[in-house]
Design a protein around this motif. Structure first.
Motif, PDB file in Angstrom:
ATOM      1  N   LEU A   3       0.833  -1.198   0.000  1.00 35.56           N
ATOM      2  CA  LEU A   3       0.000   0.000   0.000  1.00 35.56           C
ATOM      3  C   LEU A   3       0.868   1.249   0.000  1.00 35.56           C
ATOM      4  O   LEU A   3       1.932   1.279   0.625  1.00 35.56           O
ATOM      5  CB  LEU A   3      -0.910   0.028   1.233  1.00 35.56           C
ATOM      6  CG  LEU A   3      -2.009  -1.034   1.322  1.00 35.56           C
ATOM      7  CD1 LEU A   3      -1.485  -2.334   1.921  1.00 35.56           C
ATOM      8  CD2 LEU A   3      -3.187  -0.531   2.134  1.00 35.56           C
ATOM      9  N   TYR A  37       0.689   5.382   0.899  1.00 35.63           N
ATOM     10  CA  TYR A  37      -0.055   6.423   1.588  1.00 35.63           C
ATOM     11  C   TYR A  37       0.651   7.759   1.383  1.00 35.63           C
ATOM     12  O   TYR A  37       1.863   7.822   1.234  1.00 35.63           O
ATOM     13  CB  TYR A  37      -0.116   6.157   3.103  1.00 35.63           C
ATOM     14  CG  TYR A  37      -1.065   5.063   3.532  1.00 35.63           C
ATOM     15  CD1 TYR A  37      -0.670   3.727   3.545  1.00 35.63           C
ATOM     16  CD2 TYR A  37      -2.354   5.373   3.952  1.00 35.63           C
ATOM     17  CE1 TYR A  37      -1.532   2.732   3.956  1.00 35.63           C
ATOM     18  CE2 TYR A  37      -3.229   4.375   4.377  1.00 35.63           C
ATOM     19  CZ  TYR A  37      -2.809   3.060   4.376  1.00 35.63           C
ATOM     20  OH  TYR A  37      -3.673   2.070   4.793  1.00 35.63           O
ATOM     21  N   GLN A  73       1.151  11.410   3.373  1.00 31.91           N
ATOM     22  CA  GLN A  73       0.969  12.041   4.675  1.00 31.91           C
ATOM     23  C   GLN A  73       1.396  13.497   4.586  1.00 31.91           C
ATOM     24  O   GLN A  73       2.565  13.802   4.367  1.00 31.91           O
ATOM     25  CB  GLN A  73       1.767  11.310   5.752  1.00 31.91           C
ATOM     26  CG  GLN A  73       1.503  11.851   7.148  1.00 31.91           C
ATOM     27  CD  GLN A  73       2.238  11.072   8.228  1.00 31.91           C
ATOM     28  OE1 GLN A  73       3.269  10.452   7.978  1.00 31.91           O
ATOM     29  NE2 GLN A  73       1.707  11.097   9.442  1.00 31.91           N
ATOM     30  N   LYS A 120      -1.103  15.635   8.872  1.00 27.32           N
ATOM     31  CA  LYS A 120      -1.704  14.778   9.908  1.00 27.32           C
ATOM     32  C   LYS A 120      -1.690  13.308   9.498  1.00 27.32           C
ATOM     33  O   LYS A 120      -0.643  12.722   9.270  1.00 27.32           O
ATOM     34  CB  LYS A 120      -3.124  15.258  10.191  1.00 27.32           C
ATOM     35  CG  LYS A 120      -3.162  16.593  10.921  1.00 27.32           C
ATOM     36  CD  LYS A 120      -4.533  16.910  11.455  1.00 27.32           C
ATOM     37  CE  LYS A 120      -4.501  18.157  12.296  1.00 27.32           C
ATOM     38  NZ  LYS A 120      -5.857  18.534  12.770  1.00 27.32           N
ATOM     39  N   ALA A 121      -2.871  12.702   9.419  1.00 26.73           N
ATOM     40  CA  ALA A 121      -2.956  11.259   9.230  1.00 26.73           C
ATOM     41  C   ALA A 121      -2.598  10.854   7.806  1.00 26.73           C
ATOM     42  O   ALA A 121      -2.861  11.581   6.855  1.00 26.73           O
ATOM     43  CB  ALA A 121      -4.369  10.794   9.548  1.00 26.73           C
ATOM     44  N   PRO A 122      -1.983   9.683   7.641  1.00 26.13           N
ATOM     45  CA  PRO A 122      -1.761   9.157   6.286  1.00 26.13           C
ATOM     46  C   PRO A 122      -3.089   8.940   5.571  1.00 26.13           C
ATOM     47  O   PRO A 122      -4.058   8.479   6.176  1.00 26.13           O
ATOM     48  CB  PRO A 122      -1.055   7.819   6.543  1.00 26.13           C
ATOM     49  CG  PRO A 122      -0.494   7.913   7.923  1.00 26.13           C
ATOM     50  CD  PRO A 122      -1.444   8.791   8.682  1.00 26.13           C
ATOM     51  N   PHE A 157      -4.840   7.129   2.112  1.00 24.65           N
ATOM     52  CA  PHE A 157      -4.601   6.011   1.212  1.00 24.65           C
ATOM     53  C   PHE A 157      -4.487   6.472  -0.243  1.00 24.65           C
ATOM     54  O   PHE A 157      -5.269   7.307  -0.702  1.00 24.65           O
ATOM     55  CB  PHE A 157      -5.754   5.023   1.372  1.00 24.65           C
ATOM     56  CG  PHE A 157      -5.748   3.877   0.416  1.00 24.65           C
ATOM     57  CD1 PHE A 157      -6.606   3.866  -0.668  1.00 24.65           C
ATOM     58  CD2 PHE A 157      -4.889   2.818   0.597  1.00 24.65           C
ATOM     59  CE1 PHE A 157      -6.615   2.799  -1.549  1.00 24.65           C
ATOM     60  CE2 PHE A 157      -4.879   1.753  -0.269  1.00 24.65           C
ATOM     61  CZ  PHE A 157      -5.747   1.742  -1.352  1.00 24.65           C
ATOM     62  N   MET A 195      -3.454   0.380  -3.484  1.00 26.86           N
ATOM     63  CA  MET A 195      -3.129  -0.941  -2.971  1.00 26.86           C
ATOM     64  C   MET A 195      -2.764  -1.817  -4.163  1.00 26.86           C
ATOM     65  O   MET A 195      -3.498  -1.841  -5.156  1.00 26.86           O
ATOM     66  CB  MET A 195      -4.306  -1.560  -2.226  1.00 26.86           C
ATOM     67  CG  MET A 195      -3.966  -2.897  -1.614  1.00 26.86           C
ATOM     68  SD  MET A 195      -5.317  -3.589  -0.688  1.00 26.86           S
ATOM     69  CE  MET A 195      -6.367  -4.193  -2.000  1.00 26.86           C
ATOM     70  N   LEU A 208       4.435   7.254   2.124  1.00 29.63           N
ATOM     71  CA  LEU A 208       4.732   6.057   2.905  1.00 29.63           C
ATOM     72  C   LEU A 208       4.380   4.811   2.109  1.00 29.63           C
ATOM     73  O   LEU A 208       3.306   4.727   1.513  1.00 29.63           O
ATOM     74  CB  LEU A 208       3.932   6.054   4.201  1.00 29.63           C
ATOM     75  CG  LEU A 208       4.232   7.179   5.189  1.00 29.63           C
ATOM     76  CD1 LEU A 208       3.159   7.239   6.267  1.00 29.63           C
ATOM     77  CD2 LEU A 208       5.593   6.988   5.820  1.00 29.63           C
ATOM     78  N   LEU A 246       0.593  -4.368   8.916  1.00 28.38           N
ATOM     79  CA  LEU A 246       1.302  -3.472   8.009  1.00 28.38           C
ATOM     80  C   LEU A 246       2.683  -3.161   8.565  1.00 28.38           C
ATOM     81  O   LEU A 246       2.807  -2.758   9.718  1.00 28.38           O
ATOM     82  CB  LEU A 246       0.546  -2.157   7.842  1.00 28.38           C
ATOM     83  CG  LEU A 246      -0.591  -2.079   6.832  1.00 28.38           C
ATOM     84  CD1 LEU A 246      -1.189  -0.675   6.851  1.00 28.38           C
ATOM     85  CD2 LEU A 246      -0.118  -2.425   5.438  1.00 28.38           C
ATOM     86  N   PHE A 251       5.667  -0.556   7.809  1.00 28.13           N
ATOM     87  CA  PHE A 251       5.879   0.685   7.077  1.00 28.13           C
ATOM     88  C   PHE A 251       7.352   0.929   6.814  1.00 28.13           C
ATOM     89  O   PHE A 251       8.221   0.598   7.629  1.00 28.13           O
ATOM     90  CB  PHE A 251       5.347   1.872   7.885  1.00 28.13           C
ATOM     91  CG  PHE A 251       3.859   2.041   7.813  1.00 28.13           C
ATOM     92  CD1 PHE A 251       3.033   1.315   8.652  1.00 28.13           C
ATOM     93  CD2 PHE A 251       3.290   2.922   6.907  1.00 28.13           C
ATOM     94  CE1 PHE A 251       1.649   1.457   8.594  1.00 28.13           C
ATOM     95  CE2 PHE A 251       1.919   3.082   6.841  1.00 28.13           C
ATOM     96  CZ  PHE A 251       1.093   2.350   7.682  1.00 28.13           C
ATOM     97  N   GLY A 252       7.633   1.557   5.668  1.00 28.16           N
ATOM     98  CA  GLY A 252       8.942   2.130   5.445  1.00 28.16           C
ATOM     99  C   GLY A 252       9.043   3.470   6.163  1.00 28.16           C
ATOM    100  O   GLY A 252       8.066   3.950   6.746  1.00 28.16           O
ATOM    101  N   LYS A 253      10.233   4.079   6.120  1.00 26.65           N
ATOM    102  CA  LYS A 253      10.431   5.341   6.825  1.00 26.65           C
ATOM    103  C   LYS A 253       9.856   6.526   6.066  1.00 26.65           C
ATOM    104  O   LYS A 253       9.741   7.618   6.611  1.00 26.65           O
ATOM    105  CB  LYS A 253      11.925   5.561   7.083  1.00 26.65           C
ATOM    106  CG  LYS A 253      12.511   4.534   8.030  1.00 26.65           C
ATOM    107  CD  LYS A 253      13.973   4.791   8.305  1.00 26.65           C
ATOM    108  CE  LYS A 253      14.498   3.737   9.275  1.00 26.65           C
ATOM    109  NZ  LYS A 253      15.921   3.941   9.600  1.00 26.65           N
TER     110      LYS A 253
END
Lengths: 114, 115
Positions: free
Chosen positions: B34, B36, B38, B41-43, B45, B48, B88, B103, B105-107
């Protein structure tokens, strides 16, 4: 339809204090997650839940506890806060329906522990 | 241990440029990848990807997955200042013993688009 909400938005704690972060979702999702995000570290999973009354540890669970007494709520507790827990905390939820893998995120809680 | 690596970690481009963001992964029981976006604030989508070689497209953004080489790319064409964000990459997989895949996550890649 508010999606995923988190309270509080900001909080400052002294070392050793306790607090609870609340996550609520109105999408009837079965799965809920708590992440922390630190600079340069991406999002890391703390704990998650696959349904009411069940929880499981993620990648970085130490120092945190969780509870899922109601399907729509997922609580994250810090019993004795430490400066290393200064972070931004995100809650997320997703449906259990097959093929529906997207997680929806809340707006985050910025926590500072002094 | 599951691992997701994104590159570059940061990128500065001019409006109108095309960018390619990379994501490689090593995850047990891969389910999907997936992307995302960001901002403050929030990631939120974006895409996918579950199958290799099938491009997903949304406006100026597109993404593709290579399950043999274990990577994905996210392309943004004709970049705008509103594309400035952290992107992300996350991979769903791992141990489903507790009833759910997780999930990893990468950095993230921090993209800055300057006028």
């Amino acid at each position: 339809n508010a999606g995923v909400t988190q309270t509080p938005k900001f909080r400052v704690l002294k070392t050793g204090q306790s607090m609870t972060l609340l996550c609520a979702q109105d999408m009837n999702h079965e799965y809920m997650y708590w992440y922390r995000q630190d600079p340069g570290m991406g999002l890391r999973l703390i704990h998650y839940s696959v349904g009411e009354g069940t929880t499981a540890k993620g990648e970085v669970p130490d120092g945190y506890n969780v509870s899922r007494l109601k399907k729509q709520n997922f609580l994250l507790g810090l019993e004795s806060a430490a400066p290393s827990q200064t972070s931004v905390y995100f809650c997320a939820s997703r449906s259990r329906r097959p093929g529906v893998l997207e997680q929806y995120f809340g707006p985050g809680t910025r926590l500072t522990v002094t | 241990e599951d691992k997701v690596v994104q590159s570059p970690l940061s990128l500065v481009v001019h409006e109108g440029d095309t960018v390619t963001l990379n994501c490689s992964y090593e995850v047990t029981n891969f389910r999907s990848l997936l992307w995302y976006k960001q901002e403050k604030k929030a990631p939120t989508f974006l895409f996918m990807l579950t199958s290799s070689g099938i491009e997903k497209k949304s406006g100026r953004l597109s993404s593709i997955l290579d399950k043999k080489e274990l990577f994905s790319i996210l392309n943004i064409t004709a970049t705008q200042t509103g594309d400035s964000a952290i992107y992300l990459c996350a991979v769903l997989g791992g141990d489903s013993g507790a009833g759910s895949y997780q999930l990893t996550f990468g950095k993230g890649t921090k993209l800055s688009v300057i006028p």
